[in-house]
Enzyme design. Structure first.
Site, PDB file in Angstrom:
ATOM      1  N   HIS A 136       0.823  -1.225   0.000  1.00 27.56           N
ATOM      2  CA  HIS A 136       0.000   0.000   0.000  1.00 27.56           C
ATOM      3  C   HIS A 136       0.852   1.269   0.000  1.00 27.56           C
ATOM      4  O   HIS A 136       0.307   2.375  -0.110  1.00 27.56           O
ATOM      5  CB  HIS A 136      -0.942   0.023   1.212  1.00 27.56           C
ATOM      6  N   ASP A 170      -2.423 -10.798  -1.783  1.00 28.04           N
ATOM      7  CA  ASP A 170      -2.938 -10.285  -0.512  1.00 28.04           C
ATOM      8  C   ASP A 170      -4.447 -10.035  -0.658  1.00 28.04           C
ATOM      9  O   ASP A 170      -4.937  -9.784  -1.764  1.00 28.04           O
ATOM     10  CB  ASP A 170      -2.210  -8.977  -0.175  1.00 28.04           C
ATOM     11  N   HIS A 172      -6.026  -7.487   0.131  1.00 24.90           N
ATOM     12  CA  HIS A 172      -6.253  -6.098  -0.269  1.00 24.90           C
ATOM     13  C   HIS A 172      -5.521  -5.769  -1.576  1.00 24.90           C
ATOM     14  O   HIS A 172      -4.424  -6.263  -1.813  1.00 24.90           O
ATOM     15  CB  HIS A 172      -5.744  -5.153   0.824  1.00 24.90           C
ATOM     16  N   ASP A 259      -3.986 -12.824   4.368  1.00 26.62           N
ATOM     17  CA  ASP A 259      -5.232 -12.319   4.957  1.00 26.62           C
ATOM     18  C   ASP A 259      -6.465 -12.727   4.159  1.00 26.62           C
ATOM     19  O   ASP A 259      -7.584 -12.314   4.481  1.00 26.62           O
ATOM     20  CB  ASP A 259      -5.172 -10.797   5.194  1.00 26.62           C
TER      21      ASP A 259
HETATM   22  N1  Q9C Z   1      -9.346  -2.169  11.498  1.00 24.72           N
HETATM   23  C1  Q9C Z   1      -2.170  -5.069   4.540  1.00 24.72           C
HETATM   24  O1  Q9C Z   1      -2.746  -6.138   4.580  1.00 24.72           O
HETATM   25  N2  Q9C Z   1      -7.953  -1.498   7.233  1.00 24.72           N
HETATM   26  N3  Q9C Z   1      -2.778  -3.912   4.919  1.00 24.72           N
HETATM   27  C2  Q9C Z   1      -8.135  -2.118   8.516  1.00 24.72           C
HETATM   28  C3  Q9C Z   1      -9.715  -2.829  10.289  1.00 24.72           C
HETATM   29  C4  Q9C Z   1      -6.564  -1.370   6.814  1.00 24.72           C
HETATM   30  C5  Q9C Z   1      -4.151  -3.881   5.308  1.00 24.72           C
HETATM   31  C6  Q9C Z   1      -9.532  -1.946   9.033  1.00 24.72           C
HETATM   32  C7  Q9C Z   1      -6.081  -2.614   6.102  1.00 24.72           C
HETATM   33  C8  Q9C Z   1      -4.644  -2.536   5.681  1.00 24.72           C
HETATM   34  C9  Q9C Z   1      -0.740  -5.000   4.141  1.00 24.72           C
HETATM   35 ZN    ZN Z   2      -3.774  -7.133   3.177  1.00 22.74          ZN
END
Ligand code: Q9C
Ligand code: ZN
Length: 320
Positions: A136, A170, A172, A259
């Site tokens: 990201h 991933d 995301h 994830d």
């Molecule tokens: N508290 C990676 O997997 N949103 N980043 C979280 C829940 C952010 C994920 C909301 C997610 C970022 C590298």
């Molecule tokens: Zn992620």
């Protein structure tokens, strides 16, 4: 298989993230990496090697000097327990700065570069195991637990010696990686991820984002419905792998986030532990020199089992 690792990651320990301005628990913790390392070693899947130190100029190939210097100076200026949210050079409120952030993020990039170097020196499969993650992080900004874009730094380095495909699995979308290579035809970016109209990062990862200028056609997004079955996930993966095959790269940079796992506390695409073997195996069948880059995955108690299946699928045991 060589596992590139350094304990410096433990110095990056944010106290919390801000979700719509409200403090909430920070899931990107040190145990993630320790659990994966122990599991792979217990199964004799690799040996641990420490990274070389690369000059900071290697970061300037994908990040602006202003951004890197800001991150470094701000991080070093903080006190031990500070959890600082800058008002600039950031995409969202999921990447606070702490005193140890720069040193850990820089070491993560060293680990990615060391892994890339080993591919150039003839290794077939290398696991760059680090945190914080990177996909990201954009040329001028941190976000989503990411500071420096380790996959992009490694891909850029490898691209001097051949064509590079990045496969991002991933949960995301890797908005930073996509953007960094968006106008380039020598680095292909292919991503499978949760539908961004429903899940972070919301702002990118749609199927109609395919690149710009010379880079047109060299970005491929496969947004997935949140209730996708393993069977359909596998079909989408096969499509992504065909894109990579058609590109005929010399190197594969694999942004490996776990994830997508069924019980992941922030992601979760319903994938089971044994299924990661199938994912690894399908990728292995490309027969490409492959650099595994650690991204997300937050179900700490199961990450070791997931990583074992994944690496076995990738053929990690055949490789001393
Ligand atoms: N508290 C990676 O997997 N949103 N980043 C979280 C829940 C952010 C994920 C909301 C997610 C970022 C590298
Ligand atoms: Zn992620």
């Amino acid at each position: 298989m060589n596992i590139i690792y350094s304990a410096i990651h433990t110095q990056h320990r944010p106290a919390y993230e801000l979700y719509d301005g409200v403090r909430s628990v920070y899931p990107e913790v040190s145990e993630r990496i320790e659990v994966i390392k122990s599991a792979l070693l217990a199964e004799n899947l690799g040996k641990v090697m420490h990274p070389r130190r690369f000059p900071v100029s290697y970061l300037y190939t994908v990040h602006s000097k202003q951004y890197v210097e800001f991150l470094k100076n701000k991080s070093f200026s903080l006190s031990k327990d500070d959890n600082f949210f800058p008002s600039y050079f950031m995409t969202d409120t999921y990447a606070p700065l702490t005193k140890g952030t720069y040193i850990a993020a820089k070491e993560a990039a060293n680990i990615a570069l060391t892994g890339a170097d080993q591919l150039l020196n003839g290794q077939r499969l290398v696991y760059s195991l680090f945190r914080p993650p990177g996909h990201h992080a954009d040329s001028h900004s941190m976000g989503g637990y990411c500071y420096f874009n380790n996959a992009a730094v490694a891909a850029e380095y490898l691209s001097k010696r051949g064509r590079v495909a990045i496969l991002d699995i991933d949960f995301h979308h890797g908005n930073g990686t996509q953007h960094i290579f968006y106008d380039r035809s020598d680095v292909l970016y292919v991503s499978l991820h949760a539908d961004p109209s429903k899940k972070y990062p919301y702002i990118s990862g749609f199927a109609n984002e395919t690149g710009i200028g010379e880079g047109r056609g060299f970005t491929k997004n496969y947004p997935l419905s949140l209730d996708i079955s393993e069977e359909l996930y596998f079909k989408k993966l096969q499509k992504a792998l065909i894109d990579i095959q058609q590109f005929a790269p010399n190197f594969l940079v694999l942004s490996a986030g776990f994830d997508t796992y069924l019980h992941d506390p922030i992601g979760g695409l319903g994938l089971s532990i044994p299924f990661y073997y199938n994912i690894g195996k399908a990728i292995q069948e490309l027969h490409l020199k492959t650099l595994i880059i650690q991204e997300g995955g937050y179900a700490v108690e199961d990450l070791g089992k997931i990583a074992i299946k994944f690496v076995k699928g990738l053929g990690g045991e055949e490789n001393e």
